[in-house]
Enzyme design. Structure first.
Site, PDB file in Angstrom:
ATOM      1  N   ASP A  79       0.864  -1.184   0.000  1.00 35.42           N
ATOM      2  CA  ASP A  79       0.000   0.000   0.000  1.00 35.42           C
ATOM      3  C   ASP A  79       0.901   1.235   0.000  1.00 35.42           C
ATOM      4  O   ASP A  79       1.591   1.525   0.982  1.00 35.42           O
ATOM      5  CB  ASP A  79      -0.896  -0.030   1.239  1.00 35.42           C
ATOM      6  CG  ASP A  79      -1.928   1.099   1.204  1.00 35.42           C
ATOM      7  OD1 ASP A  79      -1.719   2.096   0.474  1.00 35.42           O
ATOM      8  OD2 ASP A  79      -2.947   0.975   1.915  1.00 35.42           O
ATOM      9  N   SER A 160       0.975  14.517 -15.299  1.00 38.36           N
ATOM     10  CA  SER A 160      -0.106  14.733 -16.265  1.00 38.36           C
ATOM     11  C   SER A 160      -0.196  16.219 -16.587  1.00 38.36           C
ATOM     12  O   SER A 160       0.243  17.062 -15.795  1.00 38.36           O
ATOM     13  CB  SER A 160      -1.405  14.240 -15.610  1.00 38.36           C
ATOM     14  OG  SER A 160      -2.500  15.032 -15.960  1.00 38.36           O
ATOM     15  N   TYR A 172      -6.354  16.426  -7.480  1.00 44.72           N
ATOM     16  CA  TYR A 172      -5.593  15.724  -8.527  1.00 44.72           C
ATOM     17  C   TYR A 172      -4.535  16.662  -9.115  1.00 44.72           C
ATOM     18  O   TYR A 172      -3.356  16.313  -9.222  1.00 44.72           O
ATOM     19  CB  TYR A 172      -6.552  15.229  -9.612  1.00 44.72           C
ATOM     20  CG  TYR A 172      -5.868  14.585 -10.801  1.00 44.72           C
ATOM     21  CD1 TYR A 172      -5.437  13.263 -10.761  1.00 44.72           C
ATOM     22  CD2 TYR A 172      -5.641  15.303 -11.980  1.00 44.72           C
ATOM     23  CE1 TYR A 172      -4.801  12.671 -11.849  1.00 44.72           C
ATOM     24  CE2 TYR A 172      -5.010  14.723 -13.070  1.00 44.72           C
ATOM     25  CZ  TYR A 172      -4.586  13.406 -13.001  1.00 44.72           C
ATOM     26  OH  TYR A 172      -3.957  12.832 -14.076  1.00 44.72           O
ATOM     27  N   THR A 207      -6.416   2.858 -20.764  1.00 46.58           N
ATOM     28  CA  THR A 207      -6.345   2.051 -19.540  1.00 46.58           C
ATOM     29  C   THR A 207      -7.697   1.380 -19.295  1.00 46.58           C
ATOM     30  O   THR A 207      -8.713   1.755 -19.905  1.00 46.58           O
ATOM     31  CB  THR A 207      -6.014   2.947 -18.328  1.00 46.58           C
ATOM     32  OG1 THR A 207      -7.069   3.905 -18.198  1.00 46.58           O
ATOM     33  CG2 THR A 207      -4.695   3.667 -18.503  1.00 46.58           C
TER      34      THR A 207
HETATM   35  P1  NAP Z   1      -5.294   3.719 -12.690  1.00 47.38           P
HETATM   36  O1  NAP Z   1      -5.690   2.991 -13.904  1.00 47.38           O
HETATM   37  O2  NAP Z   1      -6.335   4.173 -11.746  1.00 47.38           O
HETATM   38  O3  NAP Z   1      -4.209   2.793 -11.921  1.00 47.38           O
HETATM   39  C1  NAP Z   1      -3.696   3.243 -10.728  1.00 47.38           C
HETATM   40  C2  NAP Z   1      -2.663   2.258 -10.185  1.00 47.38           C
HETATM   41  O4  NAP Z   1      -2.279   2.743  -8.887  1.00 47.38           O
HETATM   42  C3  NAP Z   1      -3.186   0.855  -9.997  1.00 47.38           C
HETATM   43  O5  NAP Z   1      -2.187  -0.082 -10.311  1.00 47.38           O
HETATM   44  C4  NAP Z   1      -3.490   0.789  -8.483  1.00 47.38           C
HETATM   45  O6  NAP Z   1      -3.336  -0.522  -8.016  1.00 47.38           O
HETATM   46  C5  NAP Z   1      -2.388   1.684  -7.942  1.00 47.38           C
HETATM   47  N1  NAP Z   1      -2.730   2.188  -6.614  1.00 47.38           N
HETATM   48  C6  NAP Z   1      -3.770   2.987  -6.267  1.00 47.38           C
HETATM   49  N2  NAP Z   1      -3.770   3.200  -4.939  1.00 47.38           N
HETATM   50  C7  NAP Z   1      -2.711   2.498  -4.436  1.00 47.38           C
HETATM   51  C8  NAP Z   1      -2.188   2.302  -3.141  1.00 47.38           C
HETATM   52  N3  NAP Z   1      -2.742   2.881  -2.050  1.00 47.38           N
HETATM   53  N4  NAP Z   1      -1.113   1.498  -2.977  1.00 47.38           N
HETATM   54  C9  NAP Z   1      -0.552   0.882  -4.063  1.00 47.38           C
HETATM   55  N5  NAP Z   1      -0.979   1.060  -5.325  1.00 47.38           N
HETATM   56  C10 NAP Z   1      -2.053   1.851  -5.510  1.00 47.38           C
HETATM   57  O7  NAP Z   1      -4.466   5.034 -13.026  1.00 47.38           O
HETATM   58  P2  NAP Z   1      -3.768   5.466 -14.423  1.00 47.38           P
HETATM   59  O8  NAP Z   1      -4.766   6.064 -15.309  1.00 47.38           O
HETATM   60  O9  NAP Z   1      -2.922   4.362 -14.860  1.00 47.38           O
HETATM   61  O10 NAP Z   1      -2.868   6.679 -13.916  1.00 47.38           O
HETATM   62  C11 NAP Z   1      -1.548   6.460 -13.475  1.00 47.38           C
HETATM   63  C12 NAP Z   1      -0.785   7.750 -13.650  1.00 47.38           C
HETATM   64  O11 NAP Z   1      -0.842   8.149 -15.034  1.00 47.38           O
HETATM   65  C13 NAP Z   1      -1.331   8.911 -12.845  1.00 47.38           C
HETATM   66  O12 NAP Z   1      -0.226   9.600 -12.338  1.00 47.38           O
HETATM   67  C14 NAP Z   1      -2.062   9.778 -13.870  1.00 47.38           C
HETATM   68  O13 NAP Z   1      -2.001  11.134 -13.515  1.00 47.38           O
HETATM   69  C15 NAP Z   1      -1.229   9.511 -15.121  1.00 47.38           C
HETATM   70  N6  NAP Z   1      -1.953   9.747 -16.373  1.00 47.38           N
HETATM   71  C16 NAP Z   1      -2.883   8.863 -16.840  1.00 47.38           C
HETATM   72  C17 NAP Z   1      -3.553   9.142 -18.050  1.00 47.38           C
HETATM   73  C18 NAP Z   1      -4.569   8.203 -18.625  1.00 47.38           C
HETATM   74  O14 NAP Z   1      -5.101   8.461 -19.721  1.00 47.38           O
HETATM   75  N7  NAP Z   1      -4.911   7.105 -17.956  1.00 47.38           N
HETATM   76  C19 NAP Z   1      -3.264  10.308 -18.747  1.00 47.38           C
HETATM   77  C20 NAP Z   1      -2.312  11.205 -18.229  1.00 47.38           C
HETATM   78  C21 NAP Z   1      -1.671  10.893 -17.048  1.00 47.38           C
HETATM   79  P3  NAP Z   1      -4.172  -1.198  -6.809  1.00 47.38           P
HETATM   80  O15 NAP Z   1      -5.558  -0.670  -6.854  1.00 47.38           O
HETATM   81  O16 NAP Z   1      -4.048  -2.648  -7.141  1.00 47.38           O
HETATM   82  O17 NAP Z   1      -3.443  -0.844  -5.560  1.00 47.38           O
END
Ligand code: NAP
Length: 305
Positions: A79, A160, A172, A207
């Site tokens: 975590d 981001s 955020y 994603t």
């Molecule tokens: P996501 O799909 O919600 O995945 C988040 C990840 O974080 C999961 O693996 C989750 O795993 C983990 N997580 C959450 N809380 C946690 C905790 N307390 N301890 C350990 N792990 C934890 O998010 P995402 O879209 O991939 O975004 C990831 C990053 O990319 C962020 O910084 C976001 O700003 C950036 N980003 C994403 C996009 C996009 O289009 N998706 C675009 C620009 C930037 P568990 O739940 O298994 O713990």
């Protein structure tokens, strides 16, 4: 020879989303990858906001994909909101593989991400900051002494355009700005150590949660109407390819300590997405560059004039 042969990478938030793609992308380039998140196996149910829609993805599934492609890795359930767990995670990486060359700080809470700040629970701030900023600081704090002893390393803070534009929510955006400022401040401290640090801003990525949002399931945020994830978003794995290029490019450069978009990285290093699709620019970033010549927040842009 692959770009990252012999290197060890730690990727946080690797059970799904961008982190899962980064882990797979780095393994494709030869790195041995330690994956961290809370969800260990597919049978561990993870729901948005604790009791909302089920979101898929687990460390074992990411690891299986890496193994199926001939790569190797190690999964650690942890975590990231617990300080001691983040320190132990770096210790476990060193126990497992004996070194750490690349740290990718990534992850975001599996909660509702959108809303006006006073209408969201006050806990949203700590929820976002603990995973999206504090864990970044703590993982780097634990990893950098070993990187310095090894003679170098690379830290990539996934951030981001929310650092400069209003996306999702104030909490955020604050974490994204904190991640970018951290990158810059770390680089200043790390001068002369061989450890480089970057922020990387993906544009839209396909994603699991983005696909949920497009299908109308409650992902904790909305996507624009008629958004097509196949043509308007890139693969999660291509973010890993960008990280691999940054890590392999050991020439000290002006980019050290800065935030790059995924699009910038694709232009600098000349890569496309794995399906041969172009890496897409982010509309807000492209528009800001066109209209005011910079993505700096308006206040900084004014100060710089
Ligand atoms: P996501 O799909 O919600 O995945 C988040 C990840 O974080 C999961 O693996 C989750 O795993 C983990 N997580 C959450 N809380 C946690 C905790 N307390 N301890 C350990 N792990 C934890 O998010 P995402 O879209 O991939 O975004 C990831 C990053 O990319 C962020 O910084 C976001 O700003 C950036 N980003 C994403 C996009 C996009 O289009 N998706 C675009 C620009 C930037 P568990 O739940 O298994 O713990």
């Amino acid at each position: 020879m692959a770009m990252l042969d012999g290197k060890v990478a730690l990727v946080t938030g690797a059970s799904r989303g961008v982190g899962r793609g980064i882990a797979i992308g780095l393994a494709r380039e030869g790195a041995r990858v330690v994956l961290a998140a809370r969800t260990k196996s597919a049978s561990d149910t993870r729901r948005i906001d604790g009791d909302g829609a089920i979101v898929s993805g687990s460390l074992e599934e990411t690891l299986d994909q890496i193994a199926a492609e001939g790569g190797s890795g190690h999964a650690v359930a942890c975590d990231l909101s617990e300080a001691s767990a983040v320190k132990d995670l770096v210790g476990e990486t060193l126990n497992q593989f004996g070194r750490i060359d690349i740290l990718v700080n990534n992850g975001q809470p599996q909660s509702i991400l959108t809303g006006r700040f006073w209408e969201m629970p006050a806990t949203a701030f700590d929820d976002q900051m603990s995973v999206g900023a504090r864990s970044y600081f703590l993982a780097a704090h634990a990893a950098v002494p070993t990187m310095i002893r090894q003679g170098g390393g690379c830290i990539v803070n996934i951030s981001s355009p929310g650092a400069c534009f209003d996306f999702f929510s104030a909490a955020y955006s604050i974490t994204r700005a904190a991640a970018d400022r951290m990158t810059q401040a770390f680089a200043a401290d790390l001068v002369g150590t061989g450890v480089r640090t970057y922020s990387l801003w993906p544009s839209f990525i396909r994603t699991e949660r983005v696909i949920m949002a497009v299908s109308g399931d409650s992902a904790g945020f909305q996507m624009p109407p008629d958004f097509n994830p196949m043509t308007q978003a890139n693969s999660p794995e291509v973010v890993g390819l960008a990280v691999a290029h940054l890590a392999a490019d050991t020439d000290e450069s002006d980019r050290n300590g800065t935030a790059l978009t995924l699009f910038d990285a694709s232009e600098i290093y000349g890569f496309k997405d794995y399906d041969d699709q172009a890496v897409l620019p982010h509309a807000s970033v492209a528009n800001a560059v066109k209209t005011r010549g910079s993505v700096a927040p308006l206040v900084f842009a004014k100060m710089m004039k």
